[in-house]
Design a protein around this motif. Structure first.
Motif, PDB file in Angstrom:
ATOM      1  N   ASN A 167      36.238 -41.513  -6.898  1.00 14.25           N
ATOM      2  CA  ASN A 167      35.078 -41.794  -6.043  1.00 14.25           C
ATOM      3  C   ASN A 167      35.030 -40.818  -4.872  1.00 14.25           C
ATOM      4  O   ASN A 167      33.987 -40.254  -4.554  1.00 14.25           O
ATOM      5  CB  ASN A 167      35.157 -43.225  -5.483  1.00 14.25           C
ATOM      6  CG  ASN A 167      35.093 -44.266  -6.590  1.00 14.25           C
ATOM      7  OD1 ASN A 167      34.693 -43.972  -7.703  1.00 14.25           O
ATOM      8  ND2 ASN A 167      35.495 -45.493  -6.264  1.00 14.25           N
TER       9      ASN A 167
ATOM     10  N   ARG B 249      34.164 -37.289  -5.918  1.00 16.37           N
ATOM     11  CA  ARG B 249      32.743 -37.177  -6.247  1.00 16.37           C
ATOM     12  C   ARG B 249      31.925 -37.057  -4.960  1.00 16.37           C
ATOM     13  O   ARG B 249      31.016 -36.225  -4.863  1.00 16.37           O
ATOM     14  CB  ARG B 249      32.300 -38.386  -7.081  1.00 16.37           C
ATOM     15  CG  ARG B 249      30.911 -38.277  -7.653  1.00 16.37           C
ATOM     16  CD  ARG B 249      30.586 -39.409  -8.650  1.00 16.37           C
ATOM     17  NE  ARG B 249      30.915 -40.710  -8.098  1.00 16.37           N
ATOM     18  CZ  ARG B 249      31.862 -41.511  -8.572  1.00 16.37           C
ATOM     19  NH1 ARG B 249      32.567 -41.153  -9.625  1.00 16.37           N
ATOM     20  NH2 ARG B 249      32.114 -42.666  -8.004  1.00 16.37           N
TER      21      ARG B 249
ATOM     22  N   MET C 239      27.452 -42.185   0.893  1.00 14.47           N
ATOM     23  CA  MET C 239      26.942 -43.508   0.535  1.00 14.47           C
ATOM     24  C   MET C 239      26.261 -43.495  -0.819  1.00 14.47           C
ATOM     25  O   MET C 239      26.368 -44.463  -1.570  1.00 14.47           O
ATOM     26  CB  MET C 239      25.913 -43.907   1.603  1.00 14.47           C
ATOM     27  CG  MET C 239      25.385 -45.291   1.462  1.00 14.47           C
ATOM     28  SD  MET C 239      26.118 -46.324   2.727  1.00 14.47           S
ATOM     29  CE  MET C 239      25.094 -45.968   4.142  1.00 14.47           C
ATOM     30  N   SER C 240      25.540 -42.430  -1.135  1.00 14.25           N
ATOM     31  CA  SER C 240      24.754 -42.433  -2.370  1.00 14.25           C
ATOM     32  C   SER C 240      25.469 -41.757  -3.531  1.00 14.25           C
ATOM     33  O   SER C 240      24.913 -41.675  -4.622  1.00 14.25           O
ATOM     34  CB  SER C 240      23.396 -41.771  -2.140  1.00 14.25           C
ATOM     35  OG  SER C 240      23.583 -40.418  -1.815  1.00 14.25           O
ATOM     36  N   THR C 241      26.692 -41.283  -3.304  1.00 18.05           N
ATOM     37  CA  THR C 241      27.395 -40.649  -4.428  1.00 18.05           C
ATOM     38  C   THR C 241      28.731 -41.314  -4.751  1.00 18.05           C
ATOM     39  O   THR C 241      29.156 -41.311  -5.906  1.00 18.05           O
ATOM     40  CB  THR C 241      27.676 -39.158  -4.160  1.00 18.05           C
ATOM     41  OG1 THR C 241      28.393 -39.043  -2.927  1.00 18.05           O
ATOM     42  CG2 THR C 241      26.393 -38.380  -4.095  1.00 18.05           C
ATOM     43  N   MET C 242      29.397 -41.872  -3.732  1.00 19.95           N
ATOM     44  CA  MET C 242      30.726 -42.426  -3.999  1.00 19.95           C
ATOM     45  C   MET C 242      30.696 -43.749  -4.749  1.00 19.95           C
ATOM     46  O   MET C 242      31.364 -43.935  -5.752  1.00 19.95           O
ATOM     47  CB  MET C 242      31.515 -42.608  -2.689  1.00 19.95           C
ATOM     48  CG  MET C 242      32.097 -41.321  -2.155  1.00 19.95           C
ATOM     49  SD  MET C 242      33.119 -41.644  -0.695  1.00 19.95           S
ATOM     50  CE  MET C 242      34.466 -42.602  -1.389  1.00 19.95           C
ATOM     51  N   GLY C 243      29.958 -44.702  -4.247  1.00 21.06           N
ATOM     52  CA  GLY C 243      30.010 -46.045  -4.814  1.00 21.06           C
ATOM     53  C   GLY C 243      31.328 -46.708  -4.457  1.00 21.06           C
ATOM     54  O   GLY C 243      32.162 -46.144  -3.736  1.00 21.06           O
ATOM     55  N   GLY C 244      31.530 -47.916  -4.953  1.00 21.43           N
ATOM     56  CA  GLY C 244      32.769 -48.644  -4.676  1.00 21.43           C
ATOM     57  C   GLY C 244      32.829 -49.112  -3.238  1.00 21.43           C
ATOM     58  O   GLY C 244      31.903 -48.902  -2.444  1.00 21.43           O
TER      59      GLY C 244
ATOM     60  N   SER D  10      30.694 -47.375   0.419  1.00 25.84           N
ATOM     61  CA  SER D  10      29.875 -48.044   1.430  1.00 25.84           C
ATOM     62  C   SER D  10      30.534 -47.926   2.804  1.00 25.84           C
ATOM     63  O   SER D  10      29.848 -47.776   3.821  1.00 25.84           O
ATOM     64  CB  SER D  10      29.667 -49.511   1.057  1.00 25.84           C
ATOM     65  OG  SER D  10      30.907 -50.148   0.828  1.00 25.84           O
TER      66      SER D  10
ATOM     67  N   SER E  20      28.988 -45.747   5.738  1.00 31.42           N
ATOM     68  CA  SER E  20      28.614 -46.410   6.998  1.00 31.42           C
ATOM     69  C   SER E  20      29.269 -45.722   8.185  1.00 31.42           C
ATOM     70  O   SER E  20      28.655 -45.517   9.240  1.00 31.42           O
ATOM     71  CB  SER E  20      29.086 -47.871   7.001  1.00 31.42           C
ATOM     72  OG  SER E  20      28.442 -48.590   5.988  1.00 31.42           O
TER      73      SER E  20
END
Ligand SMILES: Nc1ncnc2c1ncn2[C@@H]1O[C@H](COP(=O)(O)OP(=O)(O)O)[C@@H](O)[C@H]1O
Ligand SMILES: Nc1ncnc2c1ncn2[C@@H]1O[C@H](COP(=O)(O)OP(=O)(O)O)[C@@H](O)[C@H]1O
Ligand SMILES: [Mg+2]
Ligand SMILES: [Mg+2]
Ligand SMILES: [Mg+2]
Ligand SMILES: [Mg+2]
Lengths: 328, 209, 328, 209
Positions: free
Chosen positions: D40, D43, D72-77, D81, D85
């Motif tokens: 994650n 990425r 925020m829009s590529t990692m996920g998990g 977030s 943030s």
């Protein structure tokens, strides 16, 4: 061997009990001998009966119900059922329009169904499914019956439900068989409970190409390669067999052998669909999932059926079984 | 001839011989089949063994028939239909036969012929027939030559064993092994092996009578 | 690692492409960012959106369609999706009646959905699914959401289809969550493509008891024992949580984690059904199969939902998705 | 302050540090999580690295915001977030801050607070916060004491490393490791480890400027 079972002796009986319990609204399970029959079979409908070794679930028990089979005879794991099962099932579900046996072409299945048929004193026919193109057409025993069986059972099942007579069902079944080709590849062996160990050894960088559905080895061992390469081999063999012409409508079925996740099966679907669409073939129906399994084997098979209006109409007709359901 | 009292000890001897060789037979069917042959056979034998009380009441024709029906309805698989057919056919043939060498040869031959017919197979296809047919030939020639019991029984064992071993280098053209092509070579056929084990036990048991 | 893939980078995209191709009659796949939406959504129906890491197929993409979800947002394998996926999916499917997010209680899912919800400027609610009773109710993060999610999505999906408003859907969703308990056991780990090896090691005579659905270890390692024993542990935990009284009607769901054959799942069903029936509980509906999977993990979970007339009616209502279909 | 030209080499340095430790981080998340943390993060970093040309055009507030949105829009998990943030909040805070020790402390603190709020977590729960919070405390006290750059940077590394190591013996009460109860003890938290690696690279890179 790691399995959710209580013992190798009781696994089949307990599993069938669970199946019967879970689907008691549509089927009935006879214990002695084992067979599953459809509830509420209409009068004067050709009785469709199939069967084979257990371990291929949902085939065939999961395909008993309205619009498909009237009875299924499960043998021991990967062992053809015995003639008395088929005979008693036939006597129970036959009600005036005769019996159609749908048999996968394996020595054991063929011979046991043959014996049952010889003993049956009502009109009956047999459709022999031999869709596995990993073997040449002139193979000494004929080709095996694999995942295409479900398609035969669905289409003929709908015809029987619609009132087709025994001769028409037999003819349609043969037509579907002749329009269907399949081939599979295994990434692992499966483990038969009674054996307690994998049926064959296979290394981490090998696959068995051209396997049947009983955990036998395939036609040949190959190096593990990309899904692209594997799908190409399977799809090419099917294409060369059926020789679909441009604009031919087909049903494309990706069948998992039991332990391959849906994620991979859909990926295989994508590659196989591309293969055929590039040749101008029209994929008008599809089915992706674990339908004709080999217990916990990893791998999949590709099945293609050339469809015409009649077959399409019967494929789309309502069906209500444990494993296939639509329109009801 | 109605004395079938030799059957229960014979069946028990066959059972224990198969159990003693279970791992080997299982490995043979795993190598070029699906691995269930020994389980199928043992399930059938167990069911037959349960009939003992009933079998001893029957003449040999009826006993063979009963054994055949039992194998047929309990074994399953290719071997179940074949062995079932064999015993049923032997039972039918036994109706008109004495339980002497001549009669036994005729009865056994009827059984083997029914396997050939049911399985659409013959010698040289890497199946149980490669054990069963040479034994039939041996019996037939020993009958013609009026061989003595010891010779007959010893010839049965030799023919069965050579026949079983002959499957090792064959290509299979019947049964599951046929799917493997060249890969089936080098492995003895499981059904040929169990047939040989059974025939050898029968020969040994008959020698004691 | 043995998988039918072309590479760990492309597996998700290729698999989703295959899914979209196979089910183009009912769903549409958006590539950038990833989300799947239902075709032919009626006007003024609450939009149901779920999502989570990939690798649980058919959950959630396979549950998009008439009578269930309006959109599903698949993340990378076992990785929660990102807020932009949910936001864009919501904007696409919302059409006047607001958005209901159905979220499995995992830190990543919860936080990413939260961020999306904060950015969404239309009425919206969230139903948090936390049915996994392998953890105590007062666990520091709350309990995980597992196989009960499908039941929430089916029942609330039917309500939304029947015209229930956002508040009613939210209330019903919470009711189903409160009526549902699940627990699972793993016999093997799974192999995440990007890792190339099993997530955890486990010996041939051990099981992981109380697992989630991301290939994490369970609450504890136990010795491999009979299905009777394992089912007893799972069913007892569920029974103690829900405390169903005599004659309570329930839905019993046996969920496979991906590599366990249907033969074993039905056997588990039989044992679990016996467990509850012995307590006078009435199993009125059942579902057996691989629905909330962990890639190629072997094992299963048991889910029980206490049903009332409303829930039964919605469970039976027509549904047409890739994975669940009846009445249509 | 608009010079964000130090960002591209910094991002590259972070990427290579994470790649160098990929196997270890993966093993940490496999042991008590689901194994995807390093994938994650990589990425996310790869997506950020693609922004380099854009980032150097932006002031640090906008650059941090852009980085946050990208993570925020590529990692996920969970980590996506949270780190997303954090950077978005740092970007907001940076609007009113100079790029000096004081400003950096305020900005960083705003980021850490946003993780605490989003994750409903605090120090001692076996998460990335066990690295992030001690660094915040170190920065805050060094700011109060007006410590020199070398001291500040060295304190960052010490605090990050000690914080990361402190997770080893903790019970987890947040994140996936919390499901394991006692079984989580004895393993360092993956997010704490990557946070520490990143903060140490940042300290090293800042020392060169
Ligand atoms: N057509 C046939 N004719 C004679 N024997 C056969 C034939 N097909 C199979 N066999 C025998 O049956 C044996 C396999 O029996 P078994 O394993 O019980 O059944 P299955 O092959 O159905 O799993 C083979 O080893 C072979 O000896
Ligand atoms: N509530 C939380 N607060 C702070 N950090 C958290 C929280 N939950 C998880 N984390 C951090 O996130 C890391 C896991 O990130 P990652 O593996 O990318 O996501 P996921 O847990 O969704 O698989 C953990 O190692 C932990 O440091
Ligand atoms: Mg068999
Ligand atoms: Mg066999
Ligand atoms: Mg994850
Ligand atoms: Mg993780």
């Amino acid at each position: 061997m790691k399995k959710l079972i209580n013992g190798v002796e009781s696994v089949l009986e307990e599993s069938l009990n669970g199946f019967a319990r879970a689907h008691s609204n549509i089927i009935q399970f006879n214990h002695q001998p084992h067979y599953v029959t459809r509830k509420n079979k209409p009068e004067n409908k050709v009785a469709l009966i199939s069967g084979g070794g257990a371990g291929h679930e949902p085939l065939h028990t999961g395909l008993v119900g309205k619009g498909m089979l009237d009875a299924a005879c499960p043998g021991q794991v990967f062992t053809s059922p015995t003639p008395d099962q088929m005979l008693m099932a036939a006597q129970e579900v036959e009600n005036g329009a005769g019996v159609l046996f749908i048999v996968k072409n394996y020595a054991g299945d063929v011979m046991n169904f043959e014996i049952a048929a010889e003993m049956l004193d009502c009109p009956h026919e047999t459709v022999l499914v031999n869709d596995d193109v990993s073997l040449p057409k002139n193979h000494s025993t004929g080709r095996r019956g694999v995942a295409g069986t479900l398609i035969v059972e669905k289409i003929v099942g709908a015809a029987a439900e619609a009132g087709a007579d025994l001769a028409a069902c037999k003819q349609l079944g043969d037509k579907v068989v002749n329009s269907t080709a399949s081939m599979g590849v295994a990434l692992t062996s499966c483990t038969v409970p009674a054996l307690g160990q994998p049926t064959f050894d296979i290394s981490d960088n090998e696959v068995e190409m051209g396997v049947g559905i009983h955990g036998e080895r395939g036609r040949e061992v190959m190096s593990l390669t990309t899904a692209d390469d594997l799908v190409h081999i399977l799809a090419k063999a099917i294409d060369e067999e059926l020789k679909p012409t441009k604009d031919q409508r087909v049903l494309l079925h990706i069948n998992g052998f039991g332990a391959t996740p849906l994620m991979e099966l859909y990926l295989v679907y994508d590659l196989a669909a591309q293969f055929f669409e590039e040749r101008g073939i029209k994929i008008v129906r599809s089915l992706v999932g674990n339908y004709t399994t080999s217990l916990d084997m990893a791998g999949c098979s590709i099945t293609l059926t050339l469809m015409d209006d009649e077959m399409l109409q019967y494929w789309d007709a309502p069906v209500h079984t444990a494993a296939l359901r639509w329109g009801i | 001839m109605t004395d079938t009292s030799f059957l229960p000890p014979l069946i028990a001897a066959i059972q224990s011989e198969i159990i003693n060789n279970e791992a080997e037979i299982s490995a043979l069917d795993r190598a070029i089949g699906d691995g269930d042959h020994v389980t199928n056979l043992l399930r059938g034998l167990e069911a037959v063994a349960k009939l003992n009380d009933e079998l001893v009441q029957l003449d040999w024709s009826a006993a063979l028939m009963k054994i055949g029906m039992t194998l047929m309805s309990t074994m399953g698989g290719a071997s179940g239909s074949l062995l079932g057919s064999m015993f049923v056919s032997m039972g039918k043939a036994a109706k008109e036969q004495e339980l002497d060498l001549n009669g036994m040869t005729a009865v056994y031959s009827a059984g083997v012929e029914s396997i050939k017919a049911r399985g659409k197979a013959d010698i040289g296809e890497k199946t149980m027939l490669d054990t069963l047919i040479p034994v039939m030939q041996s019996l037939q020639s020993d009958t013609e030559q009026n061989a003595d019991k010891t010779t007959v029984l010893s010839n049965i064992k030799t023919a069965a064993t050579q026949g079983m071993q002959s499957t090792k280098d064959m290509l299979a053209t019947k049964g599951r092994a046929s799917f493997l092509g060249e890969r089936a070579r080098g492995h003895i056929d499981a059904g040929a092996r169990t047939s040989q084990l059974i025939l050898c036990v029968i020969a040994d048991e008959l020698s004691k009578i």
